[in-house]
Design a protein around this motif. Sequence first.
Motif, PDB file in Angstrom:
ATOM      1  N   LEU A 183       0.811  -1.222   0.000  1.00  0.00           N
ATOM      2  CA  LEU A 183       0.000   0.000   0.000  1.00  0.00           C
ATOM      3  C   LEU A 183       0.843   1.269   0.000  1.00  0.00           C
ATOM      4  N   GLY A 184       2.047   1.194   0.553  1.00  0.00           N
ATOM      5  CA  GLY A 184       2.843   2.420   0.585  1.00  0.00           C
ATOM      6  C   GLY A 184       4.212   2.201   1.190  1.00  0.00           C
ATOM      7  N   VAL A 185       5.120   3.095   0.855  1.00  0.00           N
ATOM      8  CA  VAL A 185       6.480   3.066   1.403  1.00  0.00           C
ATOM      9  C   VAL A 185       6.913   4.495   1.699  1.00  0.00           C
ATOM     10  N   GLN A 186       7.589   4.670   2.820  1.00  0.00           N
ATOM     11  CA  GLN A 186       8.192   5.960   3.165  1.00  0.00           C
ATOM     12  C   GLN A 186       9.650   5.699   3.527  1.00  0.00           C
ATOM     13  N   ILE A 187      10.514   6.568   3.072  1.00  0.00           N
ATOM     14  CA  ILE A 187      11.951   6.394   3.317  1.00  0.00           C
ATOM     15  C   ILE A 187      12.532   7.718   3.806  1.00  0.00           C
ATOM     16  N   VAL A 188      13.304   7.673   4.862  1.00  0.00           N
ATOM     17  CA  VAL A 188      14.082   8.827   5.303  1.00  0.00           C
ATOM     18  C   VAL A 188      15.515   8.363   5.512  1.00  0.00           C
ATOM     19  N   GLY A 189      16.452   9.026   4.863  1.00  0.00           N
ATOM     20  CA  GLY A 189      17.842   8.602   5.019  1.00  0.00           C
ATOM     21  C   GLY A 189      18.782   9.603   4.392  1.00  0.00           C
ATOM     22  N   ARG A 190      20.001   9.155   4.140  1.00  0.00           N
ATOM     23  CA  ARG A 190      20.998  10.056   3.547  1.00  0.00           C
ATOM     24  C   ARG A 190      21.176   9.672   2.077  1.00  0.00           C
ATOM     25  N   GLU A 191      22.308  10.020   1.529  1.00  0.00           N
ATOM     26  CA  GLU A 191      22.558   9.791   0.110  1.00  0.00           C
ATOM     27  C   GLU A 191      22.236   8.342  -0.307  1.00  0.00           C
ATOM     28  N   GLY A 192      21.481   8.216  -1.368  1.00  0.00           N
ATOM     29  CA  GLY A 192      21.153   6.885  -1.870  1.00  0.00           C
ATOM     30  C   GLY A 192      19.845   6.342  -1.314  1.00  0.00           C
ATOM     31  N   ALA A 193      19.204   7.092  -0.439  1.00  0.00           N
ATOM     32  CA  ALA A 193      17.958   6.607   0.171  1.00  0.00           C
ATOM     33  C   ALA A 193      16.742   6.924  -0.705  1.00  0.00           C
ATOM     34  N   GLY A 194      16.640   8.181  -1.138  1.00  0.00           N
ATOM     35  CA  GLY A 194      15.404   8.683  -1.728  1.00  0.00           C
ATOM     36  C   GLY A 194      14.908   7.914  -2.935  1.00  0.00           C
ATOM     37  N   LYS A 195      15.774   7.724  -3.936  1.00  0.00           N
ATOM     38  CA  LYS A 195      15.304   7.129  -5.189  1.00  0.00           C
ATOM     39  C   LYS A 195      14.990   5.634  -5.034  1.00  0.00           C
ATOM     40  N   ARG A 196      15.343   5.051  -3.891  1.00  0.00           N
ATOM     41  CA  ARG A 196      14.939   3.659  -3.670  1.00  0.00           C
ATOM     42  C   ARG A 196      13.425   3.514  -3.641  1.00  0.00           C
ATOM     43  N   VAL A 197      12.725   4.609  -3.433  1.00  0.00           N
ATOM     44  CA  VAL A 197      11.269   4.562  -3.401  1.00  0.00           C
ATOM     45  C   VAL A 197      10.708   4.118  -4.754  1.00  0.00           C
ATOM     46  N   ASP A 198      11.486   4.295  -5.820  1.00  0.00           N
ATOM     47  CA  ASP A 198      11.009   3.927  -7.155  1.00  0.00           C
ATOM     48  C   ASP A 198      10.666   2.445  -7.272  1.00  0.00           C
ATOM     49  N   VAL A 199      11.420   1.622  -6.569  1.00  0.00           N
ATOM     50  CA  VAL A 199      11.135   0.178  -6.586  1.00  0.00           C
ATOM     51  C   VAL A 199       9.710  -0.050  -6.094  1.00  0.00           C
ATOM     52  N   ALA A 200       9.350   0.625  -5.017  1.00  0.00           N
ATOM     53  CA  ALA A 200       7.998   0.476  -4.472  1.00  0.00           C
ATOM     54  C   ALA A 200       6.966   1.100  -5.399  1.00  0.00           C
ATOM     55  N   ALA A 201       7.346   2.186  -6.076  1.00  0.00           N
ATOM     56  CA  ALA A 201       6.406   2.829  -7.001  1.00  0.00           C
ATOM     57  C   ALA A 201       6.032   1.874  -8.134  1.00  0.00           C
ATOM     58  N   VAL A 202       7.025   1.157  -8.662  1.00  0.00           N
ATOM     59  CA  VAL A 202       6.730   0.199  -9.727  1.00  0.00           C
ATOM     60  C   VAL A 202       5.922  -0.969  -9.171  1.00  0.00           C
ATOM     61  N   ALA A 203       6.293  -1.426  -7.987  1.00  0.00           N
ATOM     62  CA  ALA A 203       5.569  -2.542  -7.365  1.00  0.00           C
ATOM     63  C   ALA A 203       4.106  -2.160  -7.116  1.00  0.00           C
ATOM     64  N   LEU A 204       3.854  -0.917  -6.746  1.00  0.00           N
ATOM     65  CA  LEU A 204       2.472  -0.449  -6.563  1.00  0.00           C
ATOM     66  C   LEU A 204       1.721  -0.460  -7.885  1.00  0.00           C
ATOM     67  N   SER A 205       2.379   0.028  -8.943  1.00  0.00           N
ATOM     68  CA  SER A 205       1.735   0.024 -10.264  1.00  0.00           C
ATOM     69  C   SER A 205       1.379  -1.387 -10.691  1.00  0.00           C
ATOM     70  N   ALA A 206       2.176  -2.347 -10.257  1.00  0.00           N
ATOM     71  CA  ALA A 206       1.951  -3.735 -10.654  1.00  0.00           C
ATOM     72  C   ALA A 206       1.117  -4.491  -9.629  1.00  0.00           C
ATOM     73  N   SER A 207       0.592  -3.780  -8.617  1.00  0.00           N
ATOM     74  CA  SER A 207      -0.230  -4.418  -7.568  1.00  0.00           C
ATOM     75  C   SER A 207       0.459  -5.612  -6.928  1.00  0.00           C
ATOM     76  N   MET A 208       1.743  -5.500  -6.669  1.00  0.00           N
ATOM     77  CA  MET A 208       2.466  -6.617  -6.055  1.00  0.00           C
ATOM     78  C   MET A 208       2.130  -6.740  -4.572  1.00  0.00           C
ATOM     79  N   THR A 209       2.263  -7.949  -4.078  1.00  0.00           N
ATOM     80  CA  THR A 209       2.186  -8.147  -2.639  1.00  0.00           C
ATOM     81  C   THR A 209       3.589  -7.940  -2.048  1.00  0.00           C
ATOM     82  N   VAL A 210       3.632  -7.677  -0.747  1.00  0.00           N
ATOM     83  CA  VAL A 210       4.938  -7.491  -0.110  1.00  0.00           C
ATOM     84  C   VAL A 210       5.728  -8.801  -0.141  1.00  0.00           C
ATOM     85  N   GLU A 211       5.047  -9.924  -0.138  1.00  0.00           N
ATOM     86  CA  GLU A 211       5.775 -11.196  -0.211  1.00  0.00           C
ATOM     87  C   GLU A 211       6.426 -11.360  -1.585  1.00  0.00           C
TER      88      GLU A 211
END
Lengths: 464, 464
Positions: free
Chosen positions: B399-427
């Motif tokens: 349903l959602g992902v939030q990330i807070v971190g330093r360099e290299g953290a932010g764009k990792r959210v894209d993996v979850a964005a694609v997974a959301l578009s594909a209606s993936m389960t967390v498993e």
Amino acid sequence: MATAQRMVVIGGNAAGMSAASQARRLKRPGELEIVALERGGYASYSACGIPYWIGGDVAAAGDLIARTPEQHRERDIDLRLHTEVTELDPDGCRVRVRDGGGTGQWLGYDHLVIATGARPLRPDLPGIDAPGVHGVQTMDDGRSLLEALERTGTASTRRRAVVVGAGYIGVEMAEALIRRGHRVTVLDRAQEPMTTLDPDMGRLVREAMCRMGIETVTGTAVTAVRTGADGRVRAVATEDAEYEADLVVLGLGVRPETGLARDAGLPLGESGGLLTDLAMRVRGRENVWAGGDCVEVLDLVSGLDRHIALGTHANKHGQVIGTNIGGGYATFPGVVGTAVSKVCDLEIARTGLLESQARSAGLRFVTATIESTSRAGYYPGAAPMRVKMLAEHRTGRLLGVQIVGREGAGKRVDVAAVALSASMTVEQMTFLDLGYAPPFSPLWDPVLVAARKATAAVRRAGTH
Amino acid sequence: MATAQRMVVIGGNAAGMSAASQARRLKRPGELEIVALERGGYASYSACGIPYWIGGDVAAAGDLIARTPEQHRERDIDLRLHTEVTELDPDGCRVRVRDGGGTGQWLGYDHLVIATGARPLRPDLPGIDAPGVHGVQTMDDGRSLLEALERTGTASTRRRAVVVGAGYIGVEMAEALIRRGHRVTVLDRAQEPMTTLDPDMGRLVREAMCRMGIETVTGTAVTAVRTGADGRVRAVATEDAEYEADLVVLGLGVRPETGLARDAGLPLGESGGLLTDLAMRVRGRENVWAGGDCVEVLDLVSGLDRHIALGTHANKHGQVIGTNIGGGYATFPGVVGTAVSKVCDLEIARTGLLESQARSAGLRFVTATIESTSRAGYYPGAAPMRVKMLAEHRTGRLLGVQIVGREGAGKRVDVAAVALSASMTVEQMTFLDLGYAPPFSPLWDPVLVAARKATAAVRRAGTH
């Protein structure tokens, strides 16, 4: 009280020790005895970290060790180092174990985990075993190379190193040796370095390596290692030339270490890796499991089995095996062929199929290559990157992505890796909602720009 | 010869000018006349880049301009600056245009594109219009703020700035003003900054901002802007305290600029944004299109319409509108709510739904929060990050992902964005084949670690 079952693990690294740890999480010692047999003197270390230890980014060997033998033993995992398995008897549910001299004793099991890893290719060339020729597969290899570097480090002249093989290990070792102050030559038989990329993308790697001062000679086969009067390595000879070397590093890739499995009649694939089902059970065997660098995995894009030696897969295999032996349920769904690496500040990534792989899988495809930047063009540090995308003819299904660029380029491949897992078309990818802000991406992320261009290519080709 | 059709675009920025450019790619001037009407003095600029221009990362205003008015005109797009539309008449297929005084002339159209953007919230408080109170929505706002900074820059004492609102714009402006040597206070009514995150993640942002020397006062409402004897801003008052200020920046978010559309009876959603179909046609209207910050978009995770002002969406809307007006076919499938930002070296990202959003959408869910690092723990520069994941109860759908971190953290959210578009389960996500090498990721990417923990949480909750 029922007697405990026994789980025997061959290989004390990523896949084996993950399986052991996960099974231990699920089963108490009274339910499951766990014996892990490791031929070498180290267990649970990050082999992928060895080049960075050599290069000095990682200070101590100990930093690469995820869990010490003592920590495993405290969790009731009977890890035995310097202990070699010499024979498998899957029908008799036993393995022959040698921990010193002699032919060894039989050890029975209820569950066997084969996690014997891979062995580096070592071509049968004159001089290949001379002092000064190093592999970088194991911690022992690493320590030996590091000692050699420290000895030569006191020399007043700048030393020369030749790296044979320009794949991941080869380019990572080139970086490490540059950092150690060596003049470095990398030799490869292929026309371009990084044959995990298409040649047009590999060319970018070669050009960047040359700019970094790494002499990169491709399209040439090594014919011999030349030794001096002292018997030590002196040069590496190819068909065309000779390259002086105080030190030679072999980075020619690996093959599954499955000699024992083959002798025991277990099923092997074309690359020599063990064949398993998705639960990581060796095909046709109820209580024999295998994972890590000694197995083949299902490539979800081509539908074919492939051998891919990567610590991250090995760890996941171990997790799946341990869960299943521990009485749970887990499967490893397969891979899409993602890999990322770097040489100095050049980032190199790929996922899915190369052109040659798509062709061998019988697929027809279009390609699109674009240039973009890691950040908004006006934002400081915006670095160029090239993205190449393959899409299936007619269906437009994404088949693969390759990326070569600077900081912020490599991990962008993950977007394509997820899209491959979800069987997305390149047109669907065009409108993916990826994170945008000027310090992180241009208005259209480079992967989306490539998807747009690939979509247009699919349409143009669509009528044929 | 048939007469050319006329496309009229209201708003000369991301959505409007992308629509114009894309339509022009598909239709020659003899087929389609394109008139773009922009109220302000600039067109086709990156509003998202304004904070970085203020902060000095971007040297010149011109760097933010993607395409100059001259470039548009060369492509036969009749872009008219300082030209305001004062009335829409969709039944009569015409708009009233004022480019100087008077009530203006009617201009007929075959296709109308409404790309009027958003207007910043400006609370009705005493002193809010005093000199020294700045918005940062437009290039003109930016120029005015920059001039104010340059004037105060010569002062011998360190100047004080108060930023009202701790959302994206607020934290980006805090960074910009720190870089300009100001002492900065950020005020927000909410309990934590960044209400685009759950409060437990927002707290990390507040703590980091405080460590950066940004005074961050939350849970307090601004009641007035105090002015000095010269009429200029002197302080910002809240319910509890007064904060000295030589300069005030408003970063309170935006609302769709849809007054004209409302007056014309066009359909608006709950947030006041125009409602369109997936082709970006205003609902119920054959030849009126809308895109960018003035529309609501379909949130694919909740199934609800939402207002999300983001240049990357605006650009895609324009692309879709231009394609459709140009005789092609395109749809904008919706968003998953991805956003990424930074304040100094802290990266902040989110995609999908927050806890509160999931609840309003009627969803039951579990959460998992993990700590990991951007690279292998032993690799230099490995920086901590926290990842929070929401998964639907029972189904395990991400349903959602939030990330807070330093360099290299932010764009990792894209993996979850694609997974959301594909209606993936967390498993399913647990075994995603993401790029791994020590300089790029731990053995298990942080997003996968979160997926594993979320999977366990789904299972635990599964029997209820």
